[in-house]
Design an enzyme around this catalytic site. Structure first.
Site, PDB file in Angstrom:
ATOM      1  N   ASP A  13       0.821  -1.217   0.000  1.00 56.60           N
ATOM      2  CA  ASP A  13       0.000   0.000   0.000  1.00 56.60           C
ATOM      3  C   ASP A  13       0.852   1.262   0.000  1.00 56.60           C
ATOM      4  O   ASP A  13       0.697   2.125  -0.860  1.00 56.60           O
ATOM      5  CB  ASP A  13      -0.911   0.047   1.247  1.00 56.60           C
ATOM      6  CG  ASP A  13      -2.034  -0.972   1.173  1.00 56.60           C
ATOM      7  OD1 ASP A  13      -2.368  -1.410   0.058  1.00 56.60           O
ATOM      8  OD2 ASP A  13      -2.575  -1.318   2.244  1.00 56.60           O
ATOM      9  N   ARG A  96       0.371   4.676  17.077  1.00 56.51           N
ATOM     10  CA  ARG A  96      -0.028   5.693  16.085  1.00 56.51           C
ATOM     11  C   ARG A  96       0.314   7.125  16.478  1.00 56.51           C
ATOM     12  O   ARG A  96       0.832   7.881  15.654  1.00 56.51           O
ATOM     13  CB  ARG A  96      -1.517   5.576  15.745  1.00 56.51           C
ATOM     14  CG  ARG A  96      -1.927   4.246  15.141  1.00 56.51           C
ATOM     15  CD  ARG A  96      -0.997   3.778  14.077  1.00 56.51           C
ATOM     16  NE  ARG A  96      -1.483   2.593  13.383  1.00 56.51           N
ATOM     17  CZ  ARG A  96      -0.757   1.908  12.514  1.00 56.51           C
ATOM     18  NH1 ARG A  96       0.478   2.281  12.235  1.00 56.51           N
ATOM     19  NH2 ARG A  96      -1.246   0.839  11.918  1.00 56.51           N
ATOM     20  N   ASP A 125      -7.141   3.594  12.733  1.00 60.63           N
ATOM     21  CA  ASP A 125      -5.806   4.184  12.617  1.00 60.63           C
ATOM     22  C   ASP A 125      -5.804   5.525  11.882  1.00 60.63           C
ATOM     23  O   ASP A 125      -5.071   6.431  12.239  1.00 60.63           O
ATOM     24  CB  ASP A 125      -4.848   3.185  11.965  1.00 60.63           C
ATOM     25  CG  ASP A 125      -4.546   2.030  12.900  1.00 60.63           C
ATOM     26  OD1 ASP A 125      -4.484   2.280  14.129  1.00 60.63           O
ATOM     27  OD2 ASP A 125      -4.399   0.888  12.434  1.00 60.63           O
ATOM     28  N   SER A 177      -4.444  -8.973   7.398  1.00 57.13           N
ATOM     29  CA  SER A 177      -3.895  -7.632   7.584  1.00 57.13           C
ATOM     30  C   SER A 177      -3.226  -7.630   8.946  1.00 57.13           C
ATOM     31  O   SER A 177      -3.846  -7.967   9.959  1.00 57.13           O
ATOM     32  CB  SER A 177      -5.030  -6.610   7.531  1.00 57.13           C
ATOM     33  OG  SER A 177      -4.594  -5.420   8.151  1.00 57.13           O
TER      34      SER A 177
END
Ligand code: ARG
Length: 393
Positions: A13, A96, A125, A177
């Protein structure tokens, strides 16, 4: 030319994002945060850098943030006993705001106008990144290409990458994922989306299946000083080494798995499994020690705080005034959280078997049913009468 700093992982990605943003006219600077996800050393890091450059990045920052992650994010969460919905130790959620903080720092240093991330529009996220960036510098533009680009599937992205000679390793990709750091692994998608199915063993990465293990136990003693783990089995160790060691030992004994359906911030329920052997061990020990040294009212009130604290972390509100204020409260509660807890790990379980602290409030002469009893039972009669008084008509 507009500059953007992208949170880059080296995966498909974010590699496509580099090229995609480049085509939109941006100069792309990549930032790779090492939070202990197993980036490796030397060669691996070089490979990530090469890949980012090959995709069109003008510059790559790679920073080892593990110590800062541990000291400023994991330790406060541990002191607070923050667990989301009873099962999730918040490994991803804690990482994060730290990554976002560095995105902002680098953007300032590079005089970039924007930052970018590779999160989808369905998860938590994106919220954590954007709320944090918005708090730290509301003037920065935030780009989330995955929310708006044209690719409908992973295969289309692979095609795009191949067409533009973006190096990717598709073979290694697992059908899930995954987000990983030193505090834990979050795994979702694929067959895990079927709630009626038990997660296949291959979904787990660092914990052995508890049902296939012998019940031969492993004992581990954790020593805390003011709520911070300092020693394992009497040996002083750096916290990073403690966490790595406990991930290893815990994983070997099948400790630290959770399988849950959670409430995402964006209103979706999702099924995710987690692995956090060190987290489970340290949380168990920390809570057991608090049970020994915190008085009843403080202990009960702290549970309410834990609940709120975990929500704030999950919701991306790390840099909020409330979270900061709760840190102040939690810090005070750790004054006496010093002592040792011995745990027994066996077939996926982790339980305390021995407890000691110089600040223990446990008084054997009061709780004993033996002849050393010093508790004056006659006092109870009056106490109960007064205690019951307000409720009697
Ligand atoms: N559900 C977790 C959270 O919101 C983890 C998110 C990332 N998970 C993943 N498998 N990529 O914090």
């Amino acid at each position: 030319m507009k500059k953007v700093v992208l949170a880059y992982s080296g995966g498909l990605d974010t590699s496509c994002i580099v090229k995609w943003l480049g085509d939109k006219g941006y100069e792309v600077i990549c930032f790779v945060a090492d939070l202990g996800q197993g980036l490796g050393k030397g060669e691996d890091l070089e490979k990530i850098e090469e890949r980012a450059l090959a995709a069109g990045a003008s510059k790559v920052y790679i920073k080892d943030l593990q110590d800062e992650f541990i000291d400023d994010f994991i330790v406060p969460a541990l002191k607070a006993n923050a667990i989301y919905e009873g099962k999730y130790l918040l490994a991803t959620a804690l990482g994060r705001p730290l990554i976002a903080k560095y995105l902002v720092d680098i953007a300032h240093k590079e005089k970039a106008q924007a930052v970018a991330h590779g999160c989808t529009g369905k998860g938590n996220d994106q919220v954590r990144f954007e709320v944090t960036v918005g708090i730290l510098d509301p003037k920065l533009e935030i780009l989330a290409p995955v929310r708006e680009w044209e690719f409908k599937s992973r295969d289309e992205e692979i095609e795009y990458a191949q067409l533009h000679n973006i190096p990717i390793d598709v073979t290694k990709k697992r059908p899930y994922s995954i987000d990983r750091n030193i505090w834990g692994i979050s795994i979702e998608a694929g067959v895990l989306e079927d709630l009626e199915q038990e997660p296949p063993e291959d979904a787990y990465m660092i914990t052995k299946s508890p049902s296939h293990l012998s019940s031969y136990p492993k004992y581990i003693e954790v020593y805390f000083e003011k709520g911070v783990p300092k020693k394992i089995d009497g040996k002083s160790m750096k916290l990073k080494n403690i966490i790595n060691y406990l991930n290893e030992v815990g994983g070997t004994h099948g400790v630290g798995r959770s399988d849950m359906v959670e409430n995402r911030l964006v209103g979706i329920k999702s099924r995710e499994i987690y692995e956090h052997p060190a987290g489970t061990i340290l949380y168990t020990a920390h809570k057991e020690l608090e049970a020994l040294v915190l008085d009843r009212e403080l202990a009960h009130f702290k549970e309410i705080i834990s609940l709120k604290y975990s929500e704030l972390v999950y919701y991306g509100l790390w840099y909020s005034a409330l979270k900061e204020a709760l840190d102040g409260f939690v810090a005070k509660t750790q004054k006496y959280v010093t002592g040792s807890i011995k745990l027994k790990l066996s077939k996926g379980t982790c339980v305390a078997v021995s407890r000691k602290s110089p600040h223990s409030l446990y008084k054997k002469e009061l709780s004993t049913y033996g002849k050393e009893d010093k508790f004056d039972q006659k006092l109870s009669e009056g106490f109960i009468r007064l205690w019951a008084m307000p409720y009697q008509r």
